[in-house]
Design a protein around this motif. Structure first.
Motif, PDB file in Angstrom:
ATOM      1  N   ARG A  46     -19.398   0.103 -49.659  1.00  0.00           N
ATOM      2  CA  ARG A  46     -19.058  -0.129 -50.930  1.00  0.00           C
ATOM      3  C   ARG A  46     -18.712   1.805 -51.246  1.00  0.00           C
ATOM      4  NH1 ARG A  46     -24.493  -3.190 -53.286  1.00  0.00           N
ATOM      5  NH2 ARG A  46     -23.614  -5.110 -52.688  1.00  0.00           N
ATOM      6  N   LEU A  47     -19.083   2.693 -50.555  1.00  0.00           N
ATOM      7  CA  LEU A  47     -19.626   3.710 -49.833  1.00  0.00           C
ATOM      8  C   LEU A  47     -17.585   4.560 -50.093  1.00  0.00           C
ATOM      9  CD1 LEU A  47     -19.462   6.976 -50.237  1.00  0.00           C
ATOM     10  CD2 LEU A  47     -19.940   7.174 -47.658  1.00  0.00           C
ATOM     11  N   LEU A  48     -17.297   3.824 -48.717  1.00  0.00           N
ATOM     12  CA  LEU A  48     -15.301   3.540 -48.846  1.00  0.00           C
ATOM     13  C   LEU A  48     -14.361   2.870 -50.025  1.00  0.00           C
ATOM     14  CD1 LEU A  48     -15.187   2.228 -45.005  1.00  0.00           C
ATOM     15  CD2 LEU A  48     -15.213   5.295 -45.855  1.00  0.00           C
ATOM     16  N   HIS A  49     -14.830   2.101 -50.974  1.00  0.00           N
ATOM     17  CA  HIS A  49     -14.450   1.381 -52.285  1.00  0.00           C
ATOM     18  C   HIS A  49     -14.004   2.417 -52.509  1.00  0.00           C
ATOM     19  CE1 HIS A  49     -12.458  -1.510 -54.695  1.00  0.00           C
ATOM     20  NE2 HIS A  49     -13.632  -0.911 -56.121  1.00  0.00           N
ATOM     21  N   SER A  50     -14.931   3.745 -53.012  1.00  0.00           N
ATOM     22  CA  SER A  50     -16.131   4.311 -54.336  1.00  0.00           C
ATOM     23  C   SER A  50     -14.975   5.577 -53.979  1.00  0.00           C
ATOM     24  CB  SER A  50     -16.850   4.891 -54.570  1.00  0.00           C
ATOM     25  OG  SER A  50     -17.502   5.594 -53.453  1.00  0.00           O
ATOM     26  N   LEU A  51     -14.455   6.135 -52.618  1.00  0.00           N
ATOM     27  CA  LEU A  51     -13.912   6.743 -52.167  1.00  0.00           C
ATOM     28  C   LEU A  51     -12.344   6.530 -52.375  1.00  0.00           C
ATOM     29  CD1 LEU A  51     -16.017   8.427 -49.557  1.00  0.00           C
ATOM     30  CD2 LEU A  51     -15.812   9.404 -51.733  1.00  0.00           C
ATOM     31  N   GLY A  52     -12.041   5.218 -53.033  1.00  0.00           N
ATOM     32  CA  GLY A  52      -9.818   4.952 -52.261  1.00  0.00           C
ATOM     33  C   GLY A  52      -9.968   4.358 -51.314  1.00  0.00           C
ATOM     34  N   PHE A  53     -11.097   3.870 -50.710  1.00  0.00           N
ATOM     35  CA  PHE A  53     -10.594   2.937 -49.608  1.00  0.00           C
ATOM     36  C   PHE A  53     -10.727   1.905 -49.494  1.00  0.00           C
ATOM     37  CE2 PHE A  53     -10.974   7.921 -47.852  1.00  0.00           C
ATOM     38  CZ  PHE A  53      -9.912   7.666 -46.546  1.00  0.00           C
ATOM     39  N   SER A  54     -10.150   0.782 -48.515  1.00  0.00           N
ATOM     40  CA  SER A  54     -10.134  -0.610 -48.558  1.00  0.00           C
ATOM     41  C   SER A  54     -10.469  -0.493 -46.527  1.00  0.00           C
ATOM     42  CB  SER A  54      -8.985  -1.421 -48.318  1.00  0.00           C
ATOM     43  OG  SER A  54      -8.514  -1.545 -49.766  1.00  0.00           O
ATOM     44  N   SER A  55     -10.988  -1.598 -46.330  1.00  0.00           N
ATOM     45  CA  SER A  55     -11.803  -1.219 -44.787  1.00  0.00           C
ATOM     46  C   SER A  55     -11.781  -2.854 -44.574  1.00  0.00           C
ATOM     47  CB  SER A  55     -13.445  -1.077 -45.181  1.00  0.00           C
ATOM     48  OG  SER A  55     -14.194  -1.631 -45.791  1.00  0.00           O
ATOM     49  N   VAL A  56     -12.202  -2.323 -42.508  1.00  0.00           N
ATOM     50  CA  VAL A  56     -11.904  -4.491 -42.298  1.00  0.00           C
ATOM     51  C   VAL A  56     -13.288  -3.839 -40.889  1.00  0.00           C
ATOM     52  CG1 VAL A  56     -10.896  -5.818 -40.487  1.00  0.00           C
ATOM     53  CG2 VAL A  56      -9.440  -3.878 -42.676  1.00  0.00           C
ATOM     54  N   ALA A  57     -14.165  -4.680 -41.109  1.00  0.00           N
ATOM     55  CA  ALA A  57     -14.470  -4.523 -40.426  1.00  0.00           C
ATOM     56  C   ALA A  57     -14.034  -5.292 -39.181  1.00  0.00           C
ATOM     57  CB  ALA A  57     -15.708  -5.655 -40.345  1.00  0.00           C
ATOM     58  N   GLU A  58     -14.964  -4.555 -38.041  1.00  0.00           N
ATOM     59  CA  GLU A  58     -14.581  -5.272 -36.021  1.00  0.00           C
ATOM     60  C   GLU A  58     -13.009  -5.489 -36.008  1.00  0.00           C
ATOM     61  OE1 GLU A  58     -17.015  -6.598 -34.292  1.00  0.00           O
ATOM     62  OE2 GLU A  58     -18.416  -4.971 -35.787  1.00  0.00           O
ATOM     63  N   LEU A  59     -12.552  -4.921 -35.790  1.00  0.00           N
ATOM     64  CA  LEU A  59     -11.108  -4.571 -35.964  1.00  0.00           C
ATOM     65  C   LEU A  59     -10.564  -4.502 -34.842  1.00  0.00           C
ATOM     66  CD1 LEU A  59      -7.766  -4.670 -37.540  1.00  0.00           C
ATOM     67  CD2 LEU A  59      -8.342  -1.946 -37.761  1.00  0.00           C
ATOM     68  N   PRO A  60     -10.355  -5.051 -33.753  1.00  0.00           N
ATOM     69  CA  PRO A  60      -9.554  -4.784 -32.625  1.00  0.00           C
ATOM     70  C   PRO A  60      -8.558  -3.199 -32.363  1.00  0.00           C
ATOM     71  CG  PRO A  60      -9.662  -7.251 -32.623  1.00  0.00           C
ATOM     72  CD  PRO A  60      -9.190  -6.570 -34.726  1.00  0.00           C
ATOM     73  N   LEU A  61      -9.031  -2.599 -31.501  1.00  0.00           N
ATOM     74  CA  LEU A  61      -7.669  -0.828 -31.906  1.00  0.00           C
ATOM     75  C   LEU A  61      -6.725  -2.195 -30.257  1.00  0.00           C
ATOM     76  CD1 LEU A  61     -10.414   1.519 -31.782  1.00  0.00           C
ATOM     77  CD2 LEU A  61      -8.872   0.177 -33.383  1.00  0.00           C
ATOM     78  N   PRO A  62      -5.922  -0.571 -30.667  1.00  0.00           N
ATOM     79  CA  PRO A  62      -5.311  -1.211 -28.775  1.00  0.00           C
ATOM     80  C   PRO A  62      -5.593  -0.737 -28.131  1.00  0.00           C
ATOM     81  CG  PRO A  62      -3.404   0.193 -30.784  1.00  0.00           C
ATOM     82  CD  PRO A  62      -5.612   0.015 -31.569  1.00  0.00           C
ATOM     83  N   SER A  63      -6.274   0.094 -28.368  1.00  0.00           N
ATOM     84  CA  SER A  63      -7.411   0.183 -26.247  1.00  0.00           C
ATOM     85  C   SER A  63      -7.653  -0.359 -25.714  1.00  0.00           C
ATOM     86  CB  SER A  63      -8.180   1.561 -26.430  1.00  0.00           C
ATOM     87  OG  SER A  63      -8.907   1.404 -27.714  1.00  0.00           O
ATOM     88  N   GLY A  64      -8.038  -1.425 -27.189  1.00  0.00           N
ATOM     89  CA  GLY A  64      -8.711  -2.521 -25.954  1.00  0.00           C
ATOM     90  C   GLY A  64     -10.756  -2.271 -27.024  1.00  0.00           C
ATOM     91  N   ARG A  65     -10.776  -1.480 -26.976  1.00  0.00           N
ATOM     92  CA  ARG A  65     -12.024  -1.289 -28.151  1.00  0.00           C
ATOM     93  C   ARG A  65     -12.190  -2.116 -29.494  1.00  0.00           C
ATOM     94  NH1 ARG A  65     -14.975   0.355 -23.948  1.00  0.00           N
ATOM     95  NH2 ARG A  65     -14.346   2.678 -23.480  1.00  0.00           N
ATOM     96  N   ARG A  66     -13.171  -1.839 -29.998  1.00  0.00           N
ATOM     97  CA  ARG A  66     -13.518  -2.618 -31.265  1.00  0.00           C
ATOM     98  C   ARG A  66     -14.312  -1.790 -32.323  1.00  0.00           C
ATOM     99  NH1 ARG A  66     -12.688  -8.527 -32.858  1.00  0.00           N
ATOM    100  NH2 ARG A  66     -12.873  -8.815 -30.978  1.00  0.00           N
ATOM    101  N   ALA A  67     -13.526  -1.630 -33.900  1.00  0.00           N
ATOM    102  CA  ALA A  67     -14.208  -0.574 -34.675  1.00  0.00           C
ATOM    103  C   ALA A  67     -14.943  -1.623 -35.498  1.00  0.00           C
ATOM    104  CB  ALA A  67     -13.202   0.194 -35.181  1.00  0.00           C
ATOM    105  N   ASP A  68     -15.906  -0.819 -35.507  1.00  0.00           N
ATOM    106  CA  ASP A  68     -16.695  -1.522 -37.303  1.00  0.00           C
ATOM    107  C   ASP A  68     -16.400  -1.162 -38.392  1.00  0.00           C
ATOM    108  OD1 ASP A  68     -19.038  -1.490 -34.492  1.00  0.00           O
ATOM    109  OD2 ASP A  68     -19.575   0.185 -35.135  1.00  0.00           O
ATOM    110  N   LEU A  69     -16.063  -0.299 -38.384  1.00  0.00           N
ATOM    111  CA  LEU A  69     -14.855  -0.203 -39.994  1.00  0.00           C
ATOM    112  C   LEU A  69     -13.876   0.942 -39.760  1.00  0.00           C
ATOM    113  CD1 LEU A  69     -18.348  -0.147 -42.505  1.00  0.00           C
ATOM    114  CD2 LEU A  69     -16.704  -1.872 -42.656  1.00  0.00           C
ATOM    115  N   VAL A  70     -12.851   0.129 -39.762  1.00  0.00           N
ATOM    116  CA  VAL A  70     -11.805   0.904 -40.107  1.00  0.00           C
ATOM    117  C   VAL A  70     -10.902   0.536 -41.961  1.00  0.00           C
ATOM    118  CG1 VAL A  70      -9.317   0.635 -39.014  1.00  0.00           C
ATOM    119  CG2 VAL A  70     -10.902   0.299 -37.836  1.00  0.00           C
TER     120      VAL A  70
END
Length: 160
Positions: free
Chosen positions: A30-54
C-alpha cells in the motif's frame, strides 16, 4: 478502475511466509502504491534468489523490499546483500515491535502493519546497469502478466 500500471500483484500464500510477513507485505504494498510503484511479491531473481517485494515505477526505478517478521528472521538472513545487484534501492520492512537499530545502515527502512506503512529511512541509491534494469523489468512484467492471467483464467494456467 485501477490503472494496470499500478497493480499490486500478490500471489496466494504458499506456506513460506508467516502470517506476520504477509501482513507486512500488504501494508508495504500500500505504501509503495502511494509512492507511484507497482509491486510484485515473491519474484524470482536472475541470481536464483526470490525477493519478497519488487517495486517498479513509471520512471523505471526498481526497489526491492526484504520483509522481516522477527529479530531471528533478520539474524538468520545472510542473503540480503545479494538483492542489491537487482535493484536501485534496497529496503527492509518490519513491524514497529522491532528496533530500527538492528537493521543495516546501508538499507532503507519501512515500518508496516496490515493496513499501511511508513518510510522511516530512505535507501541509498545505487543505479542498475542498463542490461540488468532491462532484465529485471522484463522479469517483473512477465510475472505480473502471468499472475493476472491466472486470475482471469485459472484453469488455463494449471501447473503440471
Amino acid at each position: 478502475m485501477e490503472s494496470l500500471a499500478r497493480l499490486n500483484i500478490v500471489p496466494a500464500p504458499d506456506g513460506r511466509q508467516s502470517e506476520t510477513a504477509l501482513l507486512i507485505a500488504r501494508g508495504t504494498s500500500r505504501l509503495l502504491h502511494s509512492l507511484g510503484f507497482s509491486s510484485v511479491a515473491e519474484l524470482p531473481l536472475p541470481s536464483g534468489r526470490r525477493a519478497d517485494l519488487v517495486a517498479l515505477n513509471d520512471r523505471g526505478e526498481i526497489w526491492i523490499v526484504e520483509i522481516k517478521s522477527s529479530v531471528e528472521d533478520l539474524r538468520a538472513d545472510q542473503k540480503w546483500p545479494d538483492y542489491r545487484a537487482h535493484c536501485d534501492r534496497l529496503f527492509f520492512a518490519f513491524t514497529q515491535s522491532l528496533p530500527c537499530e538492528i537493521f543495516p545502515e546501508e538499507t532503507g527502512l519501512i515500518i508496516a502493519d496490515a493496513y499501511g506503512a511508513h518510510l522511516m529511512r530512505p535507501a541509498p541509491e545505487h543505479r542498475l546497469p542498463a542490461a540488468t534494469r532491462k532484465s529485471m523489468t522484463v522479469r517483473f512484467g512477465m510475472a505480473a502478466a502471468l499472475r493476472i492471467n491466472r486470475l482471469v483464467d485459472p484453469q488455463g494456467h494449471l501447473e503440471f
